[in-house]
Design an enzyme around this catalytic site. Structure first.
Site, PDB file in Angstrom:
ATOM      1  N   HIS A  79      13.730 -14.380 -53.123  1.00  0.00           N
ATOM      2  CA  HIS A  79      13.437 -14.228 -54.548  1.00  0.00           C
ATOM      3  C   HIS A  79      14.464 -13.325 -55.234  1.00  0.00           C
ATOM      4  O   HIS A  79      14.888 -13.593 -56.365  1.00  0.00           O
ATOM      5  CB  HIS A  79      12.030 -13.672 -54.754  1.00  0.00           C
ATOM      6  CG  HIS A  79      10.957 -14.553 -54.215  1.00  0.00           C
ATOM      7  ND1 HIS A  79       9.626 -14.173 -54.128  1.00  0.00           N
ATOM      8  CD2 HIS A  79      11.007 -15.824 -53.709  1.00  0.00           C
ATOM      9  CE1 HIS A  79       8.924 -15.147 -53.599  1.00  0.00           C
ATOM     10  NE2 HIS A  79       9.732 -16.162 -53.334  1.00  0.00           N
ATOM     11  N   HIS A 236       8.662 -23.256 -58.169  1.00  0.00           N
ATOM     12  CA  HIS A 236       8.908 -22.160 -57.225  1.00  0.00           C
ATOM     13  C   HIS A 236       9.784 -22.633 -56.071  1.00  0.00           C
ATOM     14  O   HIS A 236      10.631 -21.858 -55.585  1.00  0.00           O
ATOM     15  CB  HIS A 236       7.608 -21.582 -56.667  1.00  0.00           C
ATOM     16  CG  HIS A 236       7.890 -20.437 -55.744  1.00  0.00           C
ATOM     17  ND1 HIS A 236       8.215 -19.176 -56.202  1.00  0.00           N
ATOM     18  CD2 HIS A 236       7.981 -20.382 -54.390  1.00  0.00           C
ATOM     19  CE1 HIS A 236       8.479 -18.389 -55.181  1.00  0.00           C
ATOM     20  NE2 HIS A 236       8.346 -19.101 -54.069  1.00  0.00           N
ATOM     21  N   ASP A 240      13.158 -20.856 -54.826  1.00  0.00           N
ATOM     22  CA  ASP A 240      13.499 -20.550 -53.436  1.00  0.00           C
ATOM     23  C   ASP A 240      14.843 -21.147 -53.041  1.00  0.00           C
ATOM     24  O   ASP A 240      15.662 -20.493 -52.376  1.00  0.00           O
ATOM     25  CB  ASP A 240      12.422 -21.112 -52.494  1.00  0.00           C
ATOM     26  CG  ASP A 240      11.214 -20.202 -52.366  1.00  0.00           C
ATOM     27  OD1 ASP A 240      11.292 -19.019 -52.752  1.00  0.00           O
ATOM     28  OD2 ASP A 240      10.169 -20.678 -51.870  1.00  0.00           O
ATOM     29  N   HIS A 263      12.238 -23.511 -46.327  1.00  0.00           N
ATOM     30  CA  HIS A 263      13.289 -22.516 -46.123  1.00  0.00           C
ATOM     31  C   HIS A 263      14.167 -22.891 -44.936  1.00  0.00           C
ATOM     32  O   HIS A 263      15.392 -22.748 -44.988  1.00  0.00           O
ATOM     33  CB  HIS A 263      12.683 -21.132 -45.899  1.00  0.00           C
ATOM     34  CG  HIS A 263      12.123 -20.509 -47.134  1.00  0.00           C
ATOM     35  ND1 HIS A 263      12.916 -20.111 -48.190  1.00  0.00           N
ATOM     36  CD2 HIS A 263      10.850 -20.206 -47.481  1.00  0.00           C
ATOM     37  CE1 HIS A 263      12.146 -19.592 -49.139  1.00  0.00           C
ATOM     38  NE2 HIS A 263      10.897 -19.648 -48.741  1.00  0.00           N
TER      39      HIS A 263
END
Length: 303
Positions: A79, A236, A240, A263
């Site tokens: 973030h 979001h 990321d 991720h």
């Protein structure tokens, strides 16, 4: 595109709860000279350890990205890196008094507000971009990331969750500071209540609350304030991805299509880029003669 590198005008101090440790974590964001890059420092150690951002120090686990050097790591860097990418900050020293970055409200809002409050400092050094010349594809079952040549950083993100509040969502975004501030930086991370319960039982989650993330049971969002955007979940994921891309250590010019990614897949794409030297080049070339840098104001943050 920014022609020149930027840092922040003065140091910033932030503190918040670490969701893994449950402890208060102090951060110091410090201006850095040209060509310094983004460097994290484990400032809590007797002899502080510096961890420069790059493919070699970048790692991912389920639900988070981290930087590590030897046995020392700092988790939940995505973030903060997203905010630095979104606001075009090239050079900064990030002192962390702990081994994790606080989540604050689960978005990049706290970092964006702090950076905008002090402003950016242009520096007498060219900003160098990674410019794609050939397509790179990484896949994992139904998950995929396709990175294609482009003159800007443009993202098409698609997610699909078997949950009545999320479902199938798409979001398209071309990076600019104004769009990042208004469309992406406030989108919060999300988690499922049953997963959080398992982590707590295992002792892997000592902090965290509805203040740090969107939490969903099997039917609804449990946060009293609801959603910031109807498609906050895919926004979001875009936030990321912007942070994970900055783990390369330089801004990237490409069109990126991400489908049901994570991720771990983001980091696979970053490392594939680092290994595919034939597929990209530095832009502009180091020999290009610059004009004098001028101060550029940041967009206003609207709460």
């Amino acid at each position: 595109m920014e022609l020149f590198q930027h840092t922040i005008t003065k140091a910033i101090t932030l503190s918040g709860e670490g969701v893994i440790s449950g402890k208060e974590i102090l951060l110091e964001l410090c201006p850095a000279p040209p060509n310094h890059g983004i460097v994290f420092e484990r400032a809590d150690l007797p002899s502080p350890i510096s961890i420069p951002v790059g493919p070699e120090t970048a790692h991912a686990i389920d639900g988070a990205s981290l930087v590590a050097l030897g046995k020392y790591r700092i988790i939940y860097v995505e973030h903060l890196l997203s905010a630095l990418n979104g606001l075009s900050i090239d050079n900064i020293l990030i002192k962390v008094y702990g081994d994790e970055i606080p989540l604050f409200d689960g978005s990049a809002k706290a970092f964006v507000e702090a950076i905008i409050s002090v402003g950016r400092q242009p520096q007498w050094a060219l900003r160098r971009y990674v410019r794609l010349e050939e397509e790179i594809i990484v896949r994992e079952g139904e998950k995929s990331i396709v990175i294609s040549p482009a003159d800007t950083l443009a993202i098409d993100y698609e997610i699909d969750f078997a949950h009545p509040v999320i479902g199938h969502q798409k979001f398209s975004f071309e990076l600019s500071q104004e769009k990042y501030v208004s469309q992406v930086c406030m989108a919060r991370t999300f988690a499922f209540l049953e997963d959080l319960a398992v982590l707590r039982e295992k002792g892997l989650l000592r902090g965290g609350s509805l203040e740090n993330a969107l939490v969903l049971d099997d039917k609804q969002v449990l946060n009293p304030d609801g959603l910031h955007f109807p498609d906050e979940f895919v926004r979001h994921k875009t936030l990321d991805l912007l942070g994970d891309l900055y783990l390369f250590g330089a801004p990237i010019l490409a069109k990126i299509k991400a489908t049901r990614a994570s991720h771990k897949l983001h980091l696979r794409a970053v490392k594939a880029l680092g290994e595919s030297l034939y597929a990209w080049r530095w832009y502009p070339s180091p020999g290009r003669a610059p004009l004098k840098p001028a101060a550029v104001s940041l967009p206003a943050f609207a709460a």
